[in-house]
Design an enzyme around this catalytic site. Structure first.
Site, short mmCIF file in Angstrom:
data_model
loop_
_atom_site.label_atom_id
_atom_site.label_comp_id
_atom_site.label_asym_id
_atom_site.label_seq_id
_atom_site.Cartn_x
_atom_site.Cartn_y
_atom_site.Cartn_z
N PRO A 79 76.47 -32.28 -0.71
CA PRO A 79 77.48 -32.12 -1.77
C PRO A 79 78.74 -31.42 -1.24
O PRO A 79 78.65 -30.50 -0.40
CB PRO A 79 76.75 -31.26 -2.80
CG PRO A 79 75.30 -31.57 -2.60
CD PRO A 79 75.16 -31.74 -1.11
N LEU A 137 76.65 -23.56 -3.90
CA LEU A 137 76.69 -22.15 -4.28
C LEU A 137 76.29 -21.29 -3.08
O LEU A 137 75.21 -21.49 -2.51
CB LEU A 137 75.71 -21.87 -5.44
CG LEU A 137 75.67 -20.40 -5.87
CD1 LEU A 137 76.91 -20.03 -6.70
CD2 LEU A 137 74.39 -20.08 -6.67
N GLY A 138 77.12 -20.33 -2.72
CA GLY A 138 76.77 -19.34 -1.70
C GLY A 138 76.14 -18.12 -2.35
O GLY A 138 76.49 -17.76 -3.48
N ASP A 149 73.53 -22.37 -0.46
CA ASP A 149 73.63 -21.83 0.89
C ASP A 149 73.13 -20.39 0.91
O ASP A 149 73.75 -19.51 0.31
CB ASP A 149 75.08 -21.85 1.39
CG ASP A 149 75.19 -21.22 2.77
OD1 ASP A 149 74.68 -21.83 3.73
OD2 ASP A 149 75.73 -20.10 2.89
N TYR A 202 70.27 -12.67 4.29
CA TYR A 202 70.74 -12.26 2.96
C TYR A 202 69.63 -11.63 2.13
O TYR A 202 69.90 -11.01 1.09
CB TYR A 202 71.31 -13.46 2.17
CG TYR A 202 72.49 -14.16 2.79
CD1 TYR A 202 73.18 -13.61 3.88
CD2 TYR A 202 72.95 -15.37 2.28
CE1 TYR A 202 74.25 -14.28 4.44
CE2 TYR A 202 74.04 -16.03 2.84
CZ TYR A 202 74.68 -15.48 3.93
OH TYR A 202 75.74 -16.14 4.48
N LYS A 255 69.86 -20.00 7.19
CA LYS A 255 70.33 -19.68 8.54
C LYS A 255 69.34 -18.77 9.26
O LYS A 255 68.77 -17.86 8.64
CB LYS A 255 71.69 -18.97 8.47
CG LYS A 255 72.67 -19.61 7.51
CD LYS A 255 74.03 -18.94 7.52
CE LYS A 255 74.90 -19.46 6.39
NZ LYS A 255 74.60 -18.87 5.07
N HIS A 260 73.01 -18.70 12.59
CA HIS A 260 73.99 -17.93 11.81
C HIS A 260 75.20 -17.51 12.65
O HIS A 260 76.31 -17.36 12.14
CB HIS A 260 73.29 -16.69 11.24
CG HIS A 260 73.89 -16.14 10.00
ND1 HIS A 260 73.15 -15.64 8.96
CD2 HIS A 260 75.18 -15.99 9.61
CE1 HIS A 260 73.96 -15.22 8.00
NE2 HIS A 260 75.20 -15.41 8.38
#
Ligand code: NDP
Length: 295
Positions: A15, A19-20, A45, A50, A75, A108
């Site tokens: 897409p 959305l991060g 993402d 994270y 990542k 990453h």
């Protein structure tokens, strides 16, 4: 609204907007992901670093959107670089996400001082790709020289290079290097969010030129920046924890920037990076450990 798609160099479709969830606290991630999928997003993402992969998986399941309609990107963090360590990083991420297959699995960062480890990590991604455990592989924050070194020693050309890219920092040479190799440029901090936590920096969201363009379309500066990225052929992954902004950021398919407006935004480049200098990423300063799934 069905989100328009980009085709990666191996045929997988991504897409244009996702959305991060960097800096989205774990206890807000499930709601954010669910809100995004309800608004029409089909790409999330995240990253091992994270600390919210588990909640991303929960949000997808809770949304009721079938798994095969959502592209999950995550990542590998640098502390998991090395052939065996990166194979295991897949197990950790897939376990936390609660999935068998990761759609887009990327490194990453380059580790310039340990490029041998970077290559071994990428070779593990190639193995995962060959085994069908990941549908596409790629990199993030690679500069042109990192791409050259990687391509010289590996076989599968990265599908994406996810890099800092917003009107104030556009990395045009790096975009050209990506394009020359058939690598899609994916823009992180696409609305300049990296400046939000650097108090001295001005925010692109308040840029007078962007606000003026936004006014002509009845849109916000954030929407103009996302539209600019999409019209120039990039993947964009804005982050928000707020359902209203998540929906606002997706509402970018009913207007078109003119060539003059695109050029005016191209001219806002300051050449100043908001995030860390890729050349200075080392295990000593950034090498935090990534927990096992279930820890
Ligand atoms: P963004 O450019 O997406 O900006 C996010 C910031 O803008 C947040 O503070 C958010 O606040 C705010 N915001 C979001 N939408 C709006 C809006 N419509 N109007 C006003 N403010 C808004 O920056 P990020 O740095 O988060 O980058 C996006 C994603 O890129 C990350 O989440 C991550 O997935 C990826 N990334 C990758 C990196 C890498 O090294 N590969 C590094 C950094 C990011 P709020 O949440 O309160 O709405």
């Amino acid at each position: 609204m069905t989100v328009p798609l980009l085709t990666l160099n191996n045929g997988v479709q991504l897409p244009t907007i996702g959305l991060g969830v960097f800096q989205t606290p774990p206890d807000e991630t499930t709601d954010a992901v669910e809100a995004a999928l309800r608004a029409g997003y089909r790409h999330i993402d995240t990253a091992a670093a994270y600390g919210n992969e588990q909640q991303v998986g929960e949000g997808i399941r809770r949304s009721g959107v079938p798994r095969d309609e959502v592209l999950i990107e995550t990542k590998v963090w640098i502390s998991d670089y090395g052939y065996d360590a990166t194979l295991h990083a897949f197990e950790k991420s897939a376990g936390k996400l609660g999935v068998d297959t990761i759609d887009l699995f990327i490194l990453h960062q380059a580790l310039p001082s340990r490029f041998d480890l970077t290559i071994e990590a990428y070779k593990a991604l190639e193995t995962l790709f060959a085994e069908g455990k990941v549908r596409a592989i790629g990199v993030s924050n690679f500069m042109p020289e990192h791409l050259e070194k990687l391509l010289a020693e590996t076989t599968v050309v990265p599908a994406v290079n996810q890099i800092e890219l917003h009107p104030y920092f556009q990395q045009k040479e790096l975009q050209a290097a990506n394009a020359a190799h058939g690598i899609l440029t994916q823009a992180w901090s696409p609305i300049g969010g990296i400046t939000h936590y650097r108090d001295s920096d001005k925010s692109a969201l308040e840029d007078p030129a962007l606000l003026a363009i936004a006014e002509t379309h009845g849109k916000s500066a954030a929407q103009v920046m996302l539209r600019w990225g999409i019209q120039e052929g990039r993947s964009v992954i804005p982050k928000s924890t707020k359902a209203t902004r998540i929906a606002e950021n997706f509402d970018v398919f009913d207007f078109e920037l003119t060539p003059d407006q695109l050029a005016a935004i191209d001219d806002l480049d300051t050449g100043t990076r908001g995030g860390p200098e890729p050349e200075f990423i080392t295990l000593d300063n950034f090498g935090k450990p990534i927990p096992e799934a279930g820890e």
